[in-house]
Design a protein around this motif. Structure first.
Motif, mmCIF file in Angstrom:
data_model
loop_
_atom_site.group_PDB
_atom_site.id
_atom_site.type_symbol
_atom_site.label_atom_id
_atom_site.label_comp_id
_atom_site.label_asym_id
_atom_site.label_seq_id
_atom_site.Cartn_x
_atom_site.Cartn_y
_atom_site.Cartn_z
ATOM 1 N N UNK A 200 0.819 -1.163 0.120
ATOM 2 C CA UNK A 200 -0.052 0.154 -0.069
ATOM 3 C C UNK A 200 0.966 1.139 0.148
ATOM 4 N N UNK A 201 1.787 1.094 1.000
ATOM 5 C CA UNK A 201 2.768 2.403 0.801
ATOM 6 C C UNK A 201 3.532 2.868 -0.300
ATOM 7 N N UNK A 202 3.648 1.679 -1.323
ATOM 8 C CA UNK A 202 4.316 1.881 -2.630
ATOM 9 C C UNK A 202 3.297 2.277 -3.598
ATOM 10 N N UNK A 203 2.081 1.813 -3.490
ATOM 11 C CA UNK A 203 1.107 2.189 -4.289
ATOM 12 C C UNK A 203 0.389 3.651 -3.985
ATOM 13 N N UNK A 204 0.302 4.170 -3.079
ATOM 14 C CA UNK A 204 -0.480 5.599 -2.715
ATOM 15 C C UNK A 204 -0.642 5.967 -1.224
ATOM 16 N N UNK A 205 -1.220 6.858 -0.996
ATOM 17 C CA UNK A 205 -1.476 7.231 0.179
ATOM 18 C C UNK A 205 -3.359 7.226 0.237
ATOM 19 N N UNK A 206 -3.880 6.194 0.722
ATOM 20 C CA UNK A 206 -5.151 5.979 0.764
ATOM 21 C C UNK A 206 -5.976 6.559 1.713
ATOM 22 N N UNK A 207 -7.072 7.006 1.899
ATOM 23 C CA UNK A 207 -7.852 7.381 3.089
ATOM 24 C C UNK A 207 -7.655 6.407 4.071
ATOM 25 N N UNK A 208 -7.782 7.051 5.493
ATOM 26 C CA UNK A 208 -7.984 6.041 6.637
ATOM 27 C C UNK A 208 -8.844 5.281 6.667
ATOM 28 N N UNK A 209 -8.962 4.201 7.600
ATOM 29 C CA UNK A 209 -10.362 3.121 7.488
ATOM 30 C C UNK A 209 -9.554 2.025 8.381
ATOM 31 N N UNK A 210 -10.550 1.191 8.797
ATOM 32 C CA UNK A 210 -10.350 -0.028 9.689
ATOM 33 C C UNK A 210 -9.257 -0.685 9.216
ATOM 34 N N UNK A 211 -8.317 -1.356 10.110
ATOM 35 C CA UNK A 211 -7.347 -2.156 9.725
ATOM 36 C C UNK A 211 -7.932 -3.470 8.910
ATOM 37 N N UNK A 212 -7.206 -3.750 7.698
ATOM 38 C CA UNK A 212 -7.653 -4.945 7.264
ATOM 39 C C UNK A 212 -7.072 -6.122 7.709
ATOM 40 N N UNK B 162 -6.789 13.458 -4.130
ATOM 41 C CA UNK B 162 -7.969 13.788 -3.759
ATOM 42 C C UNK B 162 -8.001 13.995 -2.239
ATOM 43 N N UNK B 163 -8.263 15.091 -1.868
ATOM 44 C CA UNK B 163 -8.253 15.578 -0.432
ATOM 45 C C UNK B 163 -7.033 15.271 0.466
ATOM 46 N N UNK B 164 -5.777 15.394 -0.096
ATOM 47 C CA UNK B 164 -4.732 15.214 0.612
ATOM 48 C C UNK B 164 -4.131 13.720 0.239
ATOM 49 N N UNK B 165 -5.177 12.972 -0.263
ATOM 50 C CA UNK B 165 -4.735 11.497 -0.263
ATOM 51 C C UNK B 165 -4.153 11.217 -1.885
ATOM 52 N N UNK B 166 -3.735 9.875 -2.142
ATOM 53 C CA UNK B 166 -3.286 9.686 -3.403
ATOM 54 C C UNK B 166 -4.067 8.356 -3.655
ATOM 55 N N UNK B 167 -5.037 8.291 -4.447
ATOM 56 C CA UNK B 167 -5.603 7.060 -4.811
ATOM 57 C C UNK B 167 -5.115 6.533 -5.877
ATOM 58 N N UNK B 168 -4.552 5.419 -5.980
ATOM 59 C CA UNK B 168 -3.884 4.668 -7.192
ATOM 60 C C UNK B 168 -4.816 4.500 -8.168
ATOM 61 N N UNK B 169 -4.354 4.425 -9.539
ATOM 62 C CA UNK B 169 -5.222 4.173 -10.771
ATOM 63 C C UNK B 169 -5.833 2.853 -10.538
#
Length: 494
Positions: free
Chosen positions: A27-39, A380-387
């Motif tokens: 995940x850290x390599x792909x982008x900065x996704x918004x927070x959420x529950x730990x999977x 988006x809103x300070x996050x980086x959502x991967x393609x």
């Protein structure tokens, strides 16, 4: 045995920790996704999301994590958008970035990236542009289609008169009437209500819409990467849609046998003309598969969305008799009893317009929209959502946004009226979605809803079998769609 059990437990814990670490690194390599529950590894947010009640689970997480958060449905990340502002920022302000489509696992075996609703890239753009052009050429938003709707409404009134005030379930009355409008465009003619093939088609369509929204379908859509290797109820949707596709394939063959390029009779003929124009282009998207599945998209969406909204609407009108009475009063005052309602009446009927809008808002027919996808790495809103990341714009949270509606938790036409009783538009009214993937039949659906509601209420008073307070408006299924409950009413001539 105790030692062996302890070793097994240690191995499981070690492997789990390793998988979590690898997932976080990826995940850290792909982008900065918004927070959420730990999977958890493989099963994602299984503990936080009840797969048979995904919407309710997401709404609970919305309260904790705010308007933008990430959940894992199995191994795949999904960014969830809640509330008018967040959904608008994505689908309107960043429309191109969020314009991709992801197909539900239950629907993927049928569509496989074909058809105007589930296509992406060049294919989607060509299918949408072509479909909109043909719909407009065949009268969408114009007087010609209004005439067809008015004519069909009269056929529907005749069917209701035949009931002679006996209780009926209006489900298939509405399905057949609404379907005949889109049939006149895609197939060039309407069906008689007694036609057995047409009745069977309506049953298949209604059943498939319901099956797509069951708890099992939601479970399968979440964990399809595992479940696709096993038999189960998820095949029901495919079987029903395949029967409808075969029906359309027969209509295509029938058109081909009597085809005259100089006189296109319907959507199928227009598509065949375009196929002929591009027959020497090996990259053309105009092929038989796109013809069949785009026609299925138009046929299905053009039937189930409007007919389900009518079913909800009539249920609300008998549950709230004061609303029905006010609607009757406005119809009598503006139209009277001696002429057929027309679309020009809408501007003079703010209460009726508000009632229809409130029916659509409260019925919340497609609560999670169809899944979107970002087509490029997107800030988006300070996050980086991967393609390629899946996006759930929760339309339910927009239609019930407390910052946008007076009484979001109650059925109240006043949500669309100002202090002087005039109709008031609201940017959070998004039952057709919004942005580049907005429903391409919106203009047709709005016209159908107004003309069917006003024409029926002009002629009939709706009488429930139960006391209004005992009527239950809870959906029979809530998943892909909120499926209206079955109920019975009597149509009393006015």
């Amino acid at each position: 045995m105790e030692l062996a059990g302890a070793v097994t437990l240690l191995v499981v814990v070690y492997v789990s920790c390793l998988l979590i670490a690898l997932a976080k690194k990826k995940l850290s390599q792909k982008g900065r996704l918004p927070p959420g529950p730990i999977p958890l590894p493989l099963v994602g947010n299984f503990l936080q999301i009840k797969s048979s009640e995904i919407l309710k689970s997401l709404l609970r997480l919305h309260e904790k994590y705010g308007p933008v958060f990430t959940v894992y449905l199995g191994a795949r990340p999904v960014v969830v958008l809640c509330g008018h502002q967040a959904v608008k920022e994505a689908l309107i302000d960043r429309a191109e970035d969020f314009s991709g489509r992801v197909t539900n696992a239950t629907l993927e075996p049928t569509f496989q990236g074909y058809g105007v609703v589930f296509a992406n890239g060049v294919c989607w753009k060509q299918m949408r542009r072509f479909s909109l052009t043909v719909l407009r050429n065949f009268g969408m938003g114009k007087k010609t289609i209004q005439d067809r709707i008015e004519e069909e409404a009269q056929f529907l009134l005749a069917e209701f008169r035949k009931t002679k005030e006996k209780p009926i379930d209006p489900t298939y009355y509405f399905s057949q009437a609404v379907s005949n409008i889109i049939c006149s465009i895609v197939f060039g003619d309407r069906f008689d209500y007694e036609d057995k093939d047409f009745q069977n088609l309506m049953h298949m369509m209604n059943n498939s819409f319901r099956e797509m929204s069951t708890g099992w379908a939601q479970f399968y859509d979440t964990y399809a990467s595992f479940l696709k290797y096993f038999p189960g109820p998820h095949t029901k949707v495919y079987d029903l849609l395949e029967e409808m596709r075969l029906f359309i394939a027969k209509r295509v063959k029938k058109n081909q046998e009597t085809f005259d390029p100089s006189l296109p009779r319907d959507f199928i003929d227009c598509f065949l003309i375009q196929m002929e124009k591009e027959k020497d282009n090996p990259l053309s998207e105009f092929n038989v598969k796109n013809l069949e599945l785009t026609t299925l998209n138009l046929f299905f969406a053009g039937t189930e969305t409007v007919s389900s909204t009518l079913r909800y609407g009539f249920l609300f009108l008998v549950k709230y008799p004061d609303v029905q009475a006010k609607a009757h009063e406005e119809i009598d005052r503006v139209i009277g009893h001696n002429r057929v309602p027309n679309i020009e009446d809408r501007s003079q009927m703010p209460y009726m317009d508000a009632v229809i809008h409130e029916v659509q808002r409260v019925s919340d027919l497609i609560p999670m929209d169809l899944a979107h996808m970002v087509i490029r790495d997107t800030e988006f809103r300070g996050y980086l959502i991967p393609k390629g990341t899946e996006i759930y714009p929760i339309l339910s949270t927009v239609l019930n946004d407390p910052t946008m509606f007076k009484t979001p938790d109650a059925f109240n036409p006043e949500n669309f009226l100002d202090e002087n009783g005039r109709f008031k538009k609201n940017d959070a009214f998004v039952p057709f979605s919004l942005g580049k993937r907005v429903c391409l039949g919106e203009a047709l659906a709005r016209m159908e809803l107004f003309l069917f509601f006003t024409t029926i209420l002009q002629s009939f008073r709706l009488k429930p079998l139960l006391a209004p307070e005992d009527l239950d408006t809870t959906p029979q299924e809530s998943g892909f769609a909120n499926i209206p409950p079955f109920y019975q009413i009597s149509m009393i001539p006015r």
